[in-house]
Motif scaffolding. Structure first.
Motif, mmCIF file in Angstrom:
data_model
loop_
_atom_site.group_PDB
_atom_site.id
_atom_site.type_symbol
_atom_site.label_atom_id
_atom_site.label_comp_id
_atom_site.label_asym_id
_atom_site.label_seq_id
_atom_site.Cartn_x
_atom_site.Cartn_y
_atom_site.Cartn_z
ATOM 1 N N GLU A 165 34.398 36.918 58.230
ATOM 2 C CA GLU A 165 34.641 36.732 56.798
ATOM 3 C C GLU A 165 36.050 37.168 56.419
ATOM 4 O OE1 GLU A 165 30.061 37.292 55.115
ATOM 5 O OE2 GLU A 165 31.364 39.047 55.405
ATOM 6 N N ILE A 166 36.509 38.268 57.023
ATOM 7 C CA ILE A 166 37.888 38.715 56.783
ATOM 8 C C ILE A 166 38.873 37.664 57.285
ATOM 9 C CG2 ILE A 166 39.630 40.411 57.481
ATOM 10 C CD1 ILE A 166 37.372 42.509 57.460
ATOM 11 N N SER A 167 38.601 37.123 58.458
ATOM 12 C CA SER A 167 39.467 36.087 59.026
ATOM 13 C C SER A 167 39.602 34.913 58.071
ATOM 14 C CB SER A 167 38.891 35.612 60.368
ATOM 15 O OG SER A 167 39.604 34.498 60.851
ATOM 16 N N ARG A 168 38.479 34.491 57.500
ATOM 17 C CA ARG A 168 38.492 33.342 56.599
ATOM 18 C C ARG A 168 39.168 33.685 55.270
ATOM 19 N NH1 ARG A 168 33.624 32.776 56.561
ATOM 20 N NH2 ARG A 168 33.021 33.645 54.538
ATOM 21 N N ARG A 169 38.809 34.829 54.684
ATOM 22 C CA ARG A 169 39.343 35.177 53.362
ATOM 23 C C ARG A 169 40.826 35.539 53.421
ATOM 24 N NH1 ARG A 169 36.478 36.231 49.059
ATOM 25 N NH2 ARG A 169 37.686 38.082 48.474
ATOM 26 N N ALA A 170 41.267 36.102 54.547
ATOM 27 C CA ALA A 170 42.674 36.470 54.697
ATOM 28 C C ALA A 170 43.497 35.348 55.315
ATOM 29 C CB ALA A 170 42.795 37.722 55.565
ATOM 30 N N ASP A 171 42.816 34.249 55.684
ATOM 31 C CA ASP A 171 43.484 33.100 56.305
ATOM 32 C C ASP A 171 44.266 33.528 57.556
ATOM 33 O OD1 ASP A 171 44.211 30.461 56.653
ATOM 34 O OD2 ASP A 171 45.949 30.587 55.324
ATOM 35 N N PRO A 183 43.948 33.926 61.995
ATOM 36 C CA PRO A 183 43.183 33.565 63.195
ATOM 37 C C PRO A 183 42.199 34.680 63.543
ATOM 38 C CG PRO A 183 45.526 33.174 63.525
ATOM 39 C CD PRO A 183 45.398 33.932 62.244
ATOM 40 N N MET A 184 41.074 34.305 64.123
ATOM 41 C CA MET A 184 40.040 35.286 64.438
ATOM 42 C C MET A 184 40.582 36.395 65.331
ATOM 43 S SD MET A 184 36.927 35.805 63.608
ATOM 44 C CE MET A 184 35.390 36.582 64.084
ATOM 45 N N SER A 185 41.397 36.041 66.317
ATOM 46 C CA SER A 185 41.938 37.061 67.236
ATOM 47 C C SER A 185 42.835 38.044 66.489
ATOM 48 C CB SER A 185 42.716 36.391 68.371
ATOM 49 O OG SER A 185 43.784 35.607 67.854
ATOM 50 N N THR A 186 43.611 37.530 65.540
ATOM 51 C CA THR A 186 44.488 38.395 64.746
ATOM 52 C C THR A 186 43.657 39.303 63.844
ATOM 53 O OG1 THR A 186 46.234 36.721 64.741
ATOM 54 C CG2 THR A 186 46.367 38.439 63.066
ATOM 55 N N ALA A 187 42.628 38.727 63.207
ATOM 56 C CA ALA A 187 41.769 39.519 62.337
ATOM 57 C C ALA A 187 41.093 40.639 63.115
ATOM 58 C CB ALA A 187 40.721 38.626 61.677
ATOM 59 N N HIS A 188 40.599 40.335 64.330
ATOM 60 C CA HIS A 188 39.970 41.356 65.166
ATOM 61 C C HIS A 188 40.949 42.494 65.449
ATOM 62 C CE1 HIS A 188 35.884 40.590 66.425
ATOM 63 N NE2 HIS A 188 36.130 39.294 66.524
ATOM 64 N N ARG A 189 42.168 42.138 65.810
ATOM 65 C CA ARG A 189 43.165 43.156 66.147
ATOM 66 C C ARG A 189 43.530 43.995 64.927
ATOM 67 N NH1 ARG A 189 46.475 39.983 67.888
ATOM 68 N NH2 ARG A 189 48.101 39.911 66.286
ATOM 69 N N MET A 190 43.766 43.329 63.795
ATOM 70 C CA MET A 190 44.122 44.052 62.576
ATOM 71 C C MET A 190 42.994 44.993 62.144
ATOM 72 S SD MET A 190 47.194 43.048 61.532
ATOM 73 C CE MET A 190 47.571 43.212 63.280
ATOM 74 N N VAL A 191 41.756 44.492 62.195
ATOM 75 C CA VAL A 191 40.605 45.305 61.798
ATOM 76 C C VAL A 191 40.465 46.521 62.702
ATOM 77 C CG1 VAL A 191 38.079 45.353 61.754
ATOM 78 C CG2 VAL A 191 39.316 43.489 60.633
ATOM 79 N N SER A 192 40.599 46.329 64.003
ATOM 80 C CA SER A 192 40.468 47.457 64.944
ATOM 81 C C SER A 192 41.491 48.533 64.652
ATOM 82 C CB SER A 192 40.621 46.956 66.382
ATOM 83 O OG SER A 192 39.573 46.078 66.729
ATOM 84 N N GLU A 193 42.721 48.122 64.369
ATOM 85 C CA GLU A 193 43.775 49.091 64.087
ATOM 86 C C GLU A 193 43.533 49.806 62.759
ATOM 87 O OE1 GLU A 193 47.416 46.920 64.318
ATOM 88 O OE2 GLU A 193 47.305 46.658 66.496
ATOM 89 N N LEU A 194 43.065 49.065 61.760
ATOM 90 C CA LEU A 194 42.796 49.677 60.456
ATOM 91 C C LEU A 194 41.609 50.625 60.517
ATOM 92 C CD1 LEU A 194 43.430 46.553 58.215
ATOM 93 C CD2 LEU A 194 44.805 48.646 58.244
ATOM 94 N N VAL A 195 40.598 50.304 61.322
ATOM 95 C CA VAL A 195 39.475 51.224 61.521
ATOM 96 C C VAL A 195 39.945 52.479 62.234
ATOM 97 C CG1 VAL A 195 37.294 51.553 62.764
ATOM 98 C CG2 VAL A 195 37.678 49.453 61.473
ATOM 99 N N GLU A 196 40.795 52.314 63.216
ATOM 100 C CA GLU A 196 41.270 53.451 63.999
ATOM 101 C C GLU A 196 42.016 54.466 63.148
ATOM 102 O OE1 GLU A 196 44.040 54.342 67.973
ATOM 103 O OE2 GLU A 196 43.390 52.304 67.495
#
Length: 262
Positions: free
Chosen positions: A32-38, A40-53
């Motif tokens: 959902e973040i990938s779609r709402r932030a426009d 790519p899924m791989s980028t969203a995964h990486r960004m989310v992991s870093e923000l969670v960390e």
């Protein structure tokens, strides 16, 4: 430094991830973040992991994402918007209890031609309200915005009045002559009053909050059904409350909020 094909920096993409969350999307999956932030899924995964960390996002038990407690902590202890809200809350609560109608605090976003609502009270009154806390509206379609236009720099007025006034909130086109008359009324009288506005059965009032240098900082507003509102009572309470905040022991400071919230 940009390191993507689009030319965006890592920070800009992180902001897009965070901006995917709003009042109606307080928890999101990575897809959902990938779609709402426009992104790519791989980028969203990486960004989310870093923000969670780093604690700016948290994971719930069902693996959904929410805004992190650390984000709230940093905002609450350093942001001038939060300081303004903290100082205004007792006054807003007093207004809300006295007039028994929707009450709000907003600040101008002149760079975006918008109003940003930073506090609201809805315990009393049953009027239909379009403003949301942390939400934005145009400068021309609400009483807070009319107050801001009454004190706005000339370049802001020129920009707002030269473009079609199509509200992002209700999609309606607002009449230039009507808006200019409302602004002139606010300049002459020191308050704004809108009838037959965005919600036809409502009446909306607003007064300015001024800083020590005499410049506009924010606005206090009351909105209710016209049949339930007494002009004399509401304007007396708003005027006294605005004066109390504007001339307190500590001068009010206009929060500096970046363009488009970024």
């Amino acid at each position: 430094m940009a390191n993507s094909k689009s030319g965006e920096t890592v920070l800009e993409r992180c902001v897009r991830v965070l901006e995917a969350f709003d009042k109606t999307h307080s928890t999101l999956t990575v897809s959902e973040i990938s779609r709402r932030a426009d992104l790519p899924m791989s980028t969203a995964h990486r960004m989310v992991s870093e923000l969670v960390e780093v604690g700016l996002l948290d994971r719930t038990e069902d693996k959904r994402l929410v805004m992190g407690r650390r984000a709230w902590e940093m905002f609450a202890r350093t942001n001038p918007v939060e300081e303004l809200r903290f100082r205004a809350r007792p006054v807003l609560e007093g207004i809300h209890s006295a007039v028994q109608q929707f009450t709000s605090l907003a600040v101008p976003q002149f760079e975006d031609n918008e109003v940003l609502f930073i506090e609201r009270y809805t315990r009393f009154g049953d009027a239909k309200i379009r403003a949301t806390q942390g939400g934005r509206m145009d400068l021309f379609d609400n009483s807070n915005g009319i107050i801001f236009l009454a004190y706005a720099p000339f370049d802001v007025l020129e920009r707002v009045f030269s473009e079609p006034m199509v509200s992002k909130t209700d999609g309606k086109t607002y009449d230039l002559d009507v808006v200019q008359d409302q602004v002139e009324f606010a300049r002459r009288n020191g308050y704004a009053k809108i009838t037959n506005g965005m919600v036809r059965e409502n009446v909306a009032y607003a007064v300015p909050l001024m800083g020590a240098d005499g410049h506009l900082v924010a606005a206090l507003s009351v909105v209710g059904k016209a049949e339930e509102c007494d002009d004399d009572v509401i304007l007396t309470v708003l005027a006294a409350s605005g004066n109390q905040l504007s001339h307190g022991d500590k001068p009010l400071v206009l929060p500096r909020i970046p363009r488009h919230g970024r």
